[in-house]
Scaffold this motif. Structure first.
Motif, PDB file in Angstrom:
ATOM      1  N   ILE A 207       0.833  -1.199   0.000  1.00  0.00           N
ATOM      2  CA  ILE A 207       0.000   0.000   0.000  1.00  0.00           C
ATOM      3  C   ILE A 207       0.867   1.247   0.000  1.00  0.00           C
ATOM      4  O   ILE A 207       0.585   2.232  -0.703  1.00  0.00           O
ATOM      5  CB  ILE A 207      -0.945  -0.001   1.216  1.00  0.00           C
ATOM      6  CG1 ILE A 207      -1.945  -1.152   1.108  1.00  0.00           C
ATOM      7  CG2 ILE A 207      -1.691   1.321   1.333  1.00  0.00           C
ATOM      8  CD1 ILE A 207      -2.865  -1.284   2.310  1.00  0.00           C
ATOM      9  N   THR A 208       1.966   1.214   0.766  1.00  0.00           N
ATOM     10  CA  THR A 208       2.849   2.373   0.864  1.00  0.00           C
ATOM     11  C   THR A 208       3.478   2.710  -0.478  1.00  0.00           C
ATOM     12  O   THR A 208       3.583   3.880  -0.856  1.00  0.00           O
ATOM     13  CB  THR A 208       3.948   2.115   1.907  1.00  0.00           C
ATOM     14  OG1 THR A 208       3.351   1.668   3.120  1.00  0.00           O
ATOM     15  CG2 THR A 208       4.759   3.371   2.172  1.00  0.00           C
ATOM     16  N   ILE A 209       3.909   1.687  -1.212  1.00  0.00           N
ATOM     17  CA  ILE A 209       4.532   1.916  -2.518  1.00  0.00           C
ATOM     18  C   ILE A 209       3.586   2.661  -3.457  1.00  0.00           C
ATOM     19  O   ILE A 209       3.993   3.568  -4.189  1.00  0.00           O
ATOM     20  CB  ILE A 209       4.962   0.573  -3.151  1.00  0.00           C
ATOM     21  CG1 ILE A 209       6.147  -0.013  -2.386  1.00  0.00           C
ATOM     22  CG2 ILE A 209       5.329   0.745  -4.617  1.00  0.00           C
ATOM     23  CD1 ILE A 209       6.591  -1.361  -2.895  1.00  0.00           C
ATOM     24  N   LEU A 210       2.304   2.310  -3.404  1.00  0.00           N
ATOM     25  CA  LEU A 210       1.347   2.862  -4.357  1.00  0.00           C
ATOM     26  C   LEU A 210       0.870   4.264  -3.987  1.00  0.00           C
ATOM     27  O   LEU A 210       0.493   5.035  -4.873  1.00  0.00           O
ATOM     28  CB  LEU A 210       0.142   1.926  -4.478  1.00  0.00           C
ATOM     29  CG  LEU A 210       0.450   0.558  -5.124  1.00  0.00           C
ATOM     30  CD1 LEU A 210      -0.741  -0.374  -5.001  1.00  0.00           C
ATOM     31  CD2 LEU A 210       0.844   0.733  -6.587  1.00  0.00           C
ATOM     32  N   VAL A 211       0.877   4.606  -2.703  1.00  0.00           N
ATOM     33  CA  VAL A 211       0.304   5.894  -2.306  1.00  0.00           C
ATOM     34  C   VAL A 211       1.336   6.873  -1.767  1.00  0.00           C
ATOM     35  O   VAL A 211       0.977   8.010  -1.422  1.00  0.00           O
ATOM     36  CB  VAL A 211      -0.818   5.700  -1.255  1.00  0.00           C
ATOM     37  CG1 VAL A 211      -1.926   4.828  -1.811  1.00  0.00           C
ATOM     38  CG2 VAL A 211      -0.263   5.106   0.032  1.00  0.00           C
ATOM     39  N   THR A 212       2.607   6.481  -1.681  1.00  0.00           N
ATOM     40  CA  THR A 212       3.611   7.372  -1.131  1.00  0.00           C
ATOM     41  C   THR A 212       4.060   8.401  -2.156  1.00  0.00           C
ATOM     42  O   THR A 212       3.876   8.228  -3.372  1.00  0.00           O
ATOM     43  CB  THR A 212       4.832   6.574  -0.637  1.00  0.00           C
ATOM     44  OG1 THR A 212       5.678   7.435   0.128  1.00  0.00           O
ATOM     45  CG2 THR A 212       5.630   6.027  -1.813  1.00  0.00           C
ATOM     46  N   GLY A 213       4.641   9.476  -1.641  1.00  0.00           N
ATOM     47  CA  GLY A 213       5.185  10.512  -2.509  1.00  0.00           C
ATOM     48  C   GLY A 213       6.694  10.388  -2.589  1.00  0.00           C
ATOM     49  O   GLY A 213       7.219   9.335  -2.936  1.00  0.00           O
ATOM     50  N   THR A 214       7.390  11.449  -2.239  1.00  0.00           N
ATOM     51  CA  THR A 214       8.849  11.446  -2.303  1.00  0.00           C
ATOM     52  C   THR A 214       9.498  10.980  -1.012  1.00  0.00           C
ATOM     53  O   THR A 214      10.692  10.707  -0.986  1.00  0.00           O
ATOM     54  CB  THR A 214       9.366  12.865  -2.639  1.00  0.00           C
ATOM     55  OG1 THR A 214       8.895  13.789  -1.635  1.00  0.00           O
ATOM     56  CG2 THR A 214       8.864  13.297  -4.007  1.00  0.00           C
ATOM     57  N   GLN A 215       8.729  10.902   0.075  1.00  0.00           N
ATOM     58  CA  GLN A 215       9.269  10.478   1.358  1.00  0.00           C
ATOM     59  C   GLN A 215       9.015   8.992   1.568  1.00  0.00           C
ATOM     60  O   GLN A 215       7.882   8.524   1.422  1.00  0.00           O
ATOM     61  CB  GLN A 215       8.632  11.292   2.490  1.00  0.00           C
ATOM     62  CG  GLN A 215       8.961  12.781   2.431  1.00  0.00           C
ATOM     63  CD  GLN A 215       8.181  13.582   3.450  1.00  0.00           C
ATOM     64  OE1 GLN A 215       6.966  13.707   3.362  1.00  0.00           O
ATOM     65  NE2 GLN A 215       8.891  14.119   4.440  1.00  0.00           N
ATOM     66  N   ASN A 216      10.063   8.266   1.930  1.00  0.00           N
ATOM     67  CA  ASN A 216       9.977   6.824   2.070  1.00  0.00           C
ATOM     68  C   ASN A 216       9.840   6.412   3.525  1.00  0.00           C
ATOM     69  O   ASN A 216      10.337   7.083   4.428  1.00  0.00           O
ATOM     70  CB  ASN A 216      11.229   6.154   1.486  1.00  0.00           C
ATOM     71  CG  ASN A 216      11.295   6.257  -0.016  1.00  0.00           C
ATOM     72  OD1 ASN A 216      10.264   6.269  -0.680  1.00  0.00           O
ATOM     73  ND2 ASN A 216      12.495   6.332  -0.562  1.00  0.00           N
ATOM     74  N   THR A 217       9.163   5.283   3.728  1.00  0.00           N
ATOM     75  CA  THR A 217       9.154   4.650   5.036  1.00  0.00           C
ATOM     76  C   THR A 217      10.258   3.598   5.077  1.00  0.00           C
ATOM     77  O   THR A 217      10.899   3.308   4.061  1.00  0.00           O
ATOM     78  CB  THR A 217       7.794   3.997   5.328  1.00  0.00           C
ATOM     79  OG1 THR A 217       7.527   3.004   4.327  1.00  0.00           O
ATOM     80  CG2 THR A 217       6.686   5.037   5.320  1.00  0.00           C
ATOM     81  N   LEU A 218      10.476   3.003   6.241  1.00  0.00           N
ATOM     82  CA  LEU A 218      11.586   2.077   6.398  1.00  0.00           C
ATOM     83  C   LEU A 218      11.475   0.832   5.508  1.00  0.00           C
ATOM     84  O   LEU A 218      12.469   0.440   4.891  1.00  0.00           O
ATOM     85  CB  LEU A 218      11.710   1.663   7.870  1.00  0.00           C
ATOM     86  CG  LEU A 218      13.035   1.029   8.285  1.00  0.00           C
ATOM     87  CD1 LEU A 218      14.203   1.960   7.985  1.00  0.00           C
ATOM     88  CD2 LEU A 218      13.007   0.681   9.773  1.00  0.00           C
TER      89      LEU A 218
END
Length: 266
Positions: A207-218
């Motif tokens: 889900i994070t890959i599809l909705v994230t912007g320029t800031q990444n999670t761990l």
């Protein structure tokens, strides 16, 4: 009795085999993180914590960790507030509207994460909402909401209705009944739900890959690093993530274990 013991032994062996098959490969990066690896060979006579020290100097990983913590805490707070409110509402009756609302809550948790991510991505694009950590928080909240809601609802249904009725009979308002009667009895369930929700949010990748912007999670940062191959810092990061999420699950299990069982163990 003998057949029963034989069946239990066979089940234990099968469980151990499945556990080893699923998690055995993780032993390699865990062990490798504590030794020097040179030209693909592990030097058993050179134990080191250098890889863990390097993580503390990696600004990209530290930024991703801060983003992950912010997303996880925000998703937990939102899911607790919404999930508890929904649980109180659904527990108050059994009409078709409440059942349909419950279905809507469970649907995102039951669908594959890629479907949830794509749906949110299309939704944010249609309303022209820029992707950022805010969209990640929304996505994680939608994903973990069903878990929080169900845990709180089960604990709520286990409470005697006479407690609420007695509170109203003594002149307490709805807010006073919730704050002084229901909330103290829901604290353990809410704490366990919060820990589990944070663990799910911490590990969520698709889900994070599809909705994230320029800031990444761990997890996204780790996935990007793994594309270049396994290095000592990746092995150390995998070890820390595995240890942290395992600890979260153990803490959640402690909170969610019925008090009667805890009393028997002690």
């Amino acid at each position: 009795m003998t057949a029963s013991r034989g069946a239990m032994a066979a089940l234990a062996v099968l469980t151990g085999f499945v556990f080893l098959l699923l998690y055995g490969p993780l032993l390699l990066p865990i062990v490798s993180s504590f030794f020097v690896v040179k030209q693909g060979a592990m030097l058993w006579d050179q134990p080191t914590l250098q890889a863990y020290g390097a993580l503390t100097q990696n600004d990209g990983i530290l930024d991703a960790l801060r983003n992950t913590a912010m997303v996880g805490v925000s998703a937990v707070v939102l899911s607790l507030a919404i999930g508890t409110g929904l649980a109180l509402y659904v527990n108050g009756g059994s009409d078709a509207g409440r059942q349909f609302l419950q279905f809507l809550v469970f649907l995102p948790f039951l669908l594959p994460p890629i479907i949830i991510g794509l749906s949110l991505l299309i939704f944010f694009r249609e309303i022209d909402f820029p992707r950022s950590l805010v969209t990640v928080i929304i996505g994680h909240t939608v994903f973990v909401l069903a878990l929080v809601y169900r845990i709180v609802l089960v604990r709520l249904q286990a409470l005697s209705r006479s407690l609420v009725e007695a509170s109203y009979d003594l002149g307490a308002s709805g807010w006073q009944t919730f704050r002084l009667v229901l909330l103290p009895n829901l604290t353990g369930a809410m704490a366990g739900a919060a820990v589990l929700a944070f663990a799910l949010s911490f590990d969520e990748t698709m889900i994070t890959i599809l909705v994230t912007g320029t800031q990444n999670t761990l997890p996204i940062r780790l996935w990007a690093m793994m594309r270049l191959g396994f290095t000592p810092d990746i092995n150390a990061l995998v070890t820390l993530i595995l240890a942290f999420t395992t600890a979260l699950c153990l803490v959640a299990a402690r909170y969610l274990t019925p008090r009667e069982l805890l009393a028997e163990e002690s």
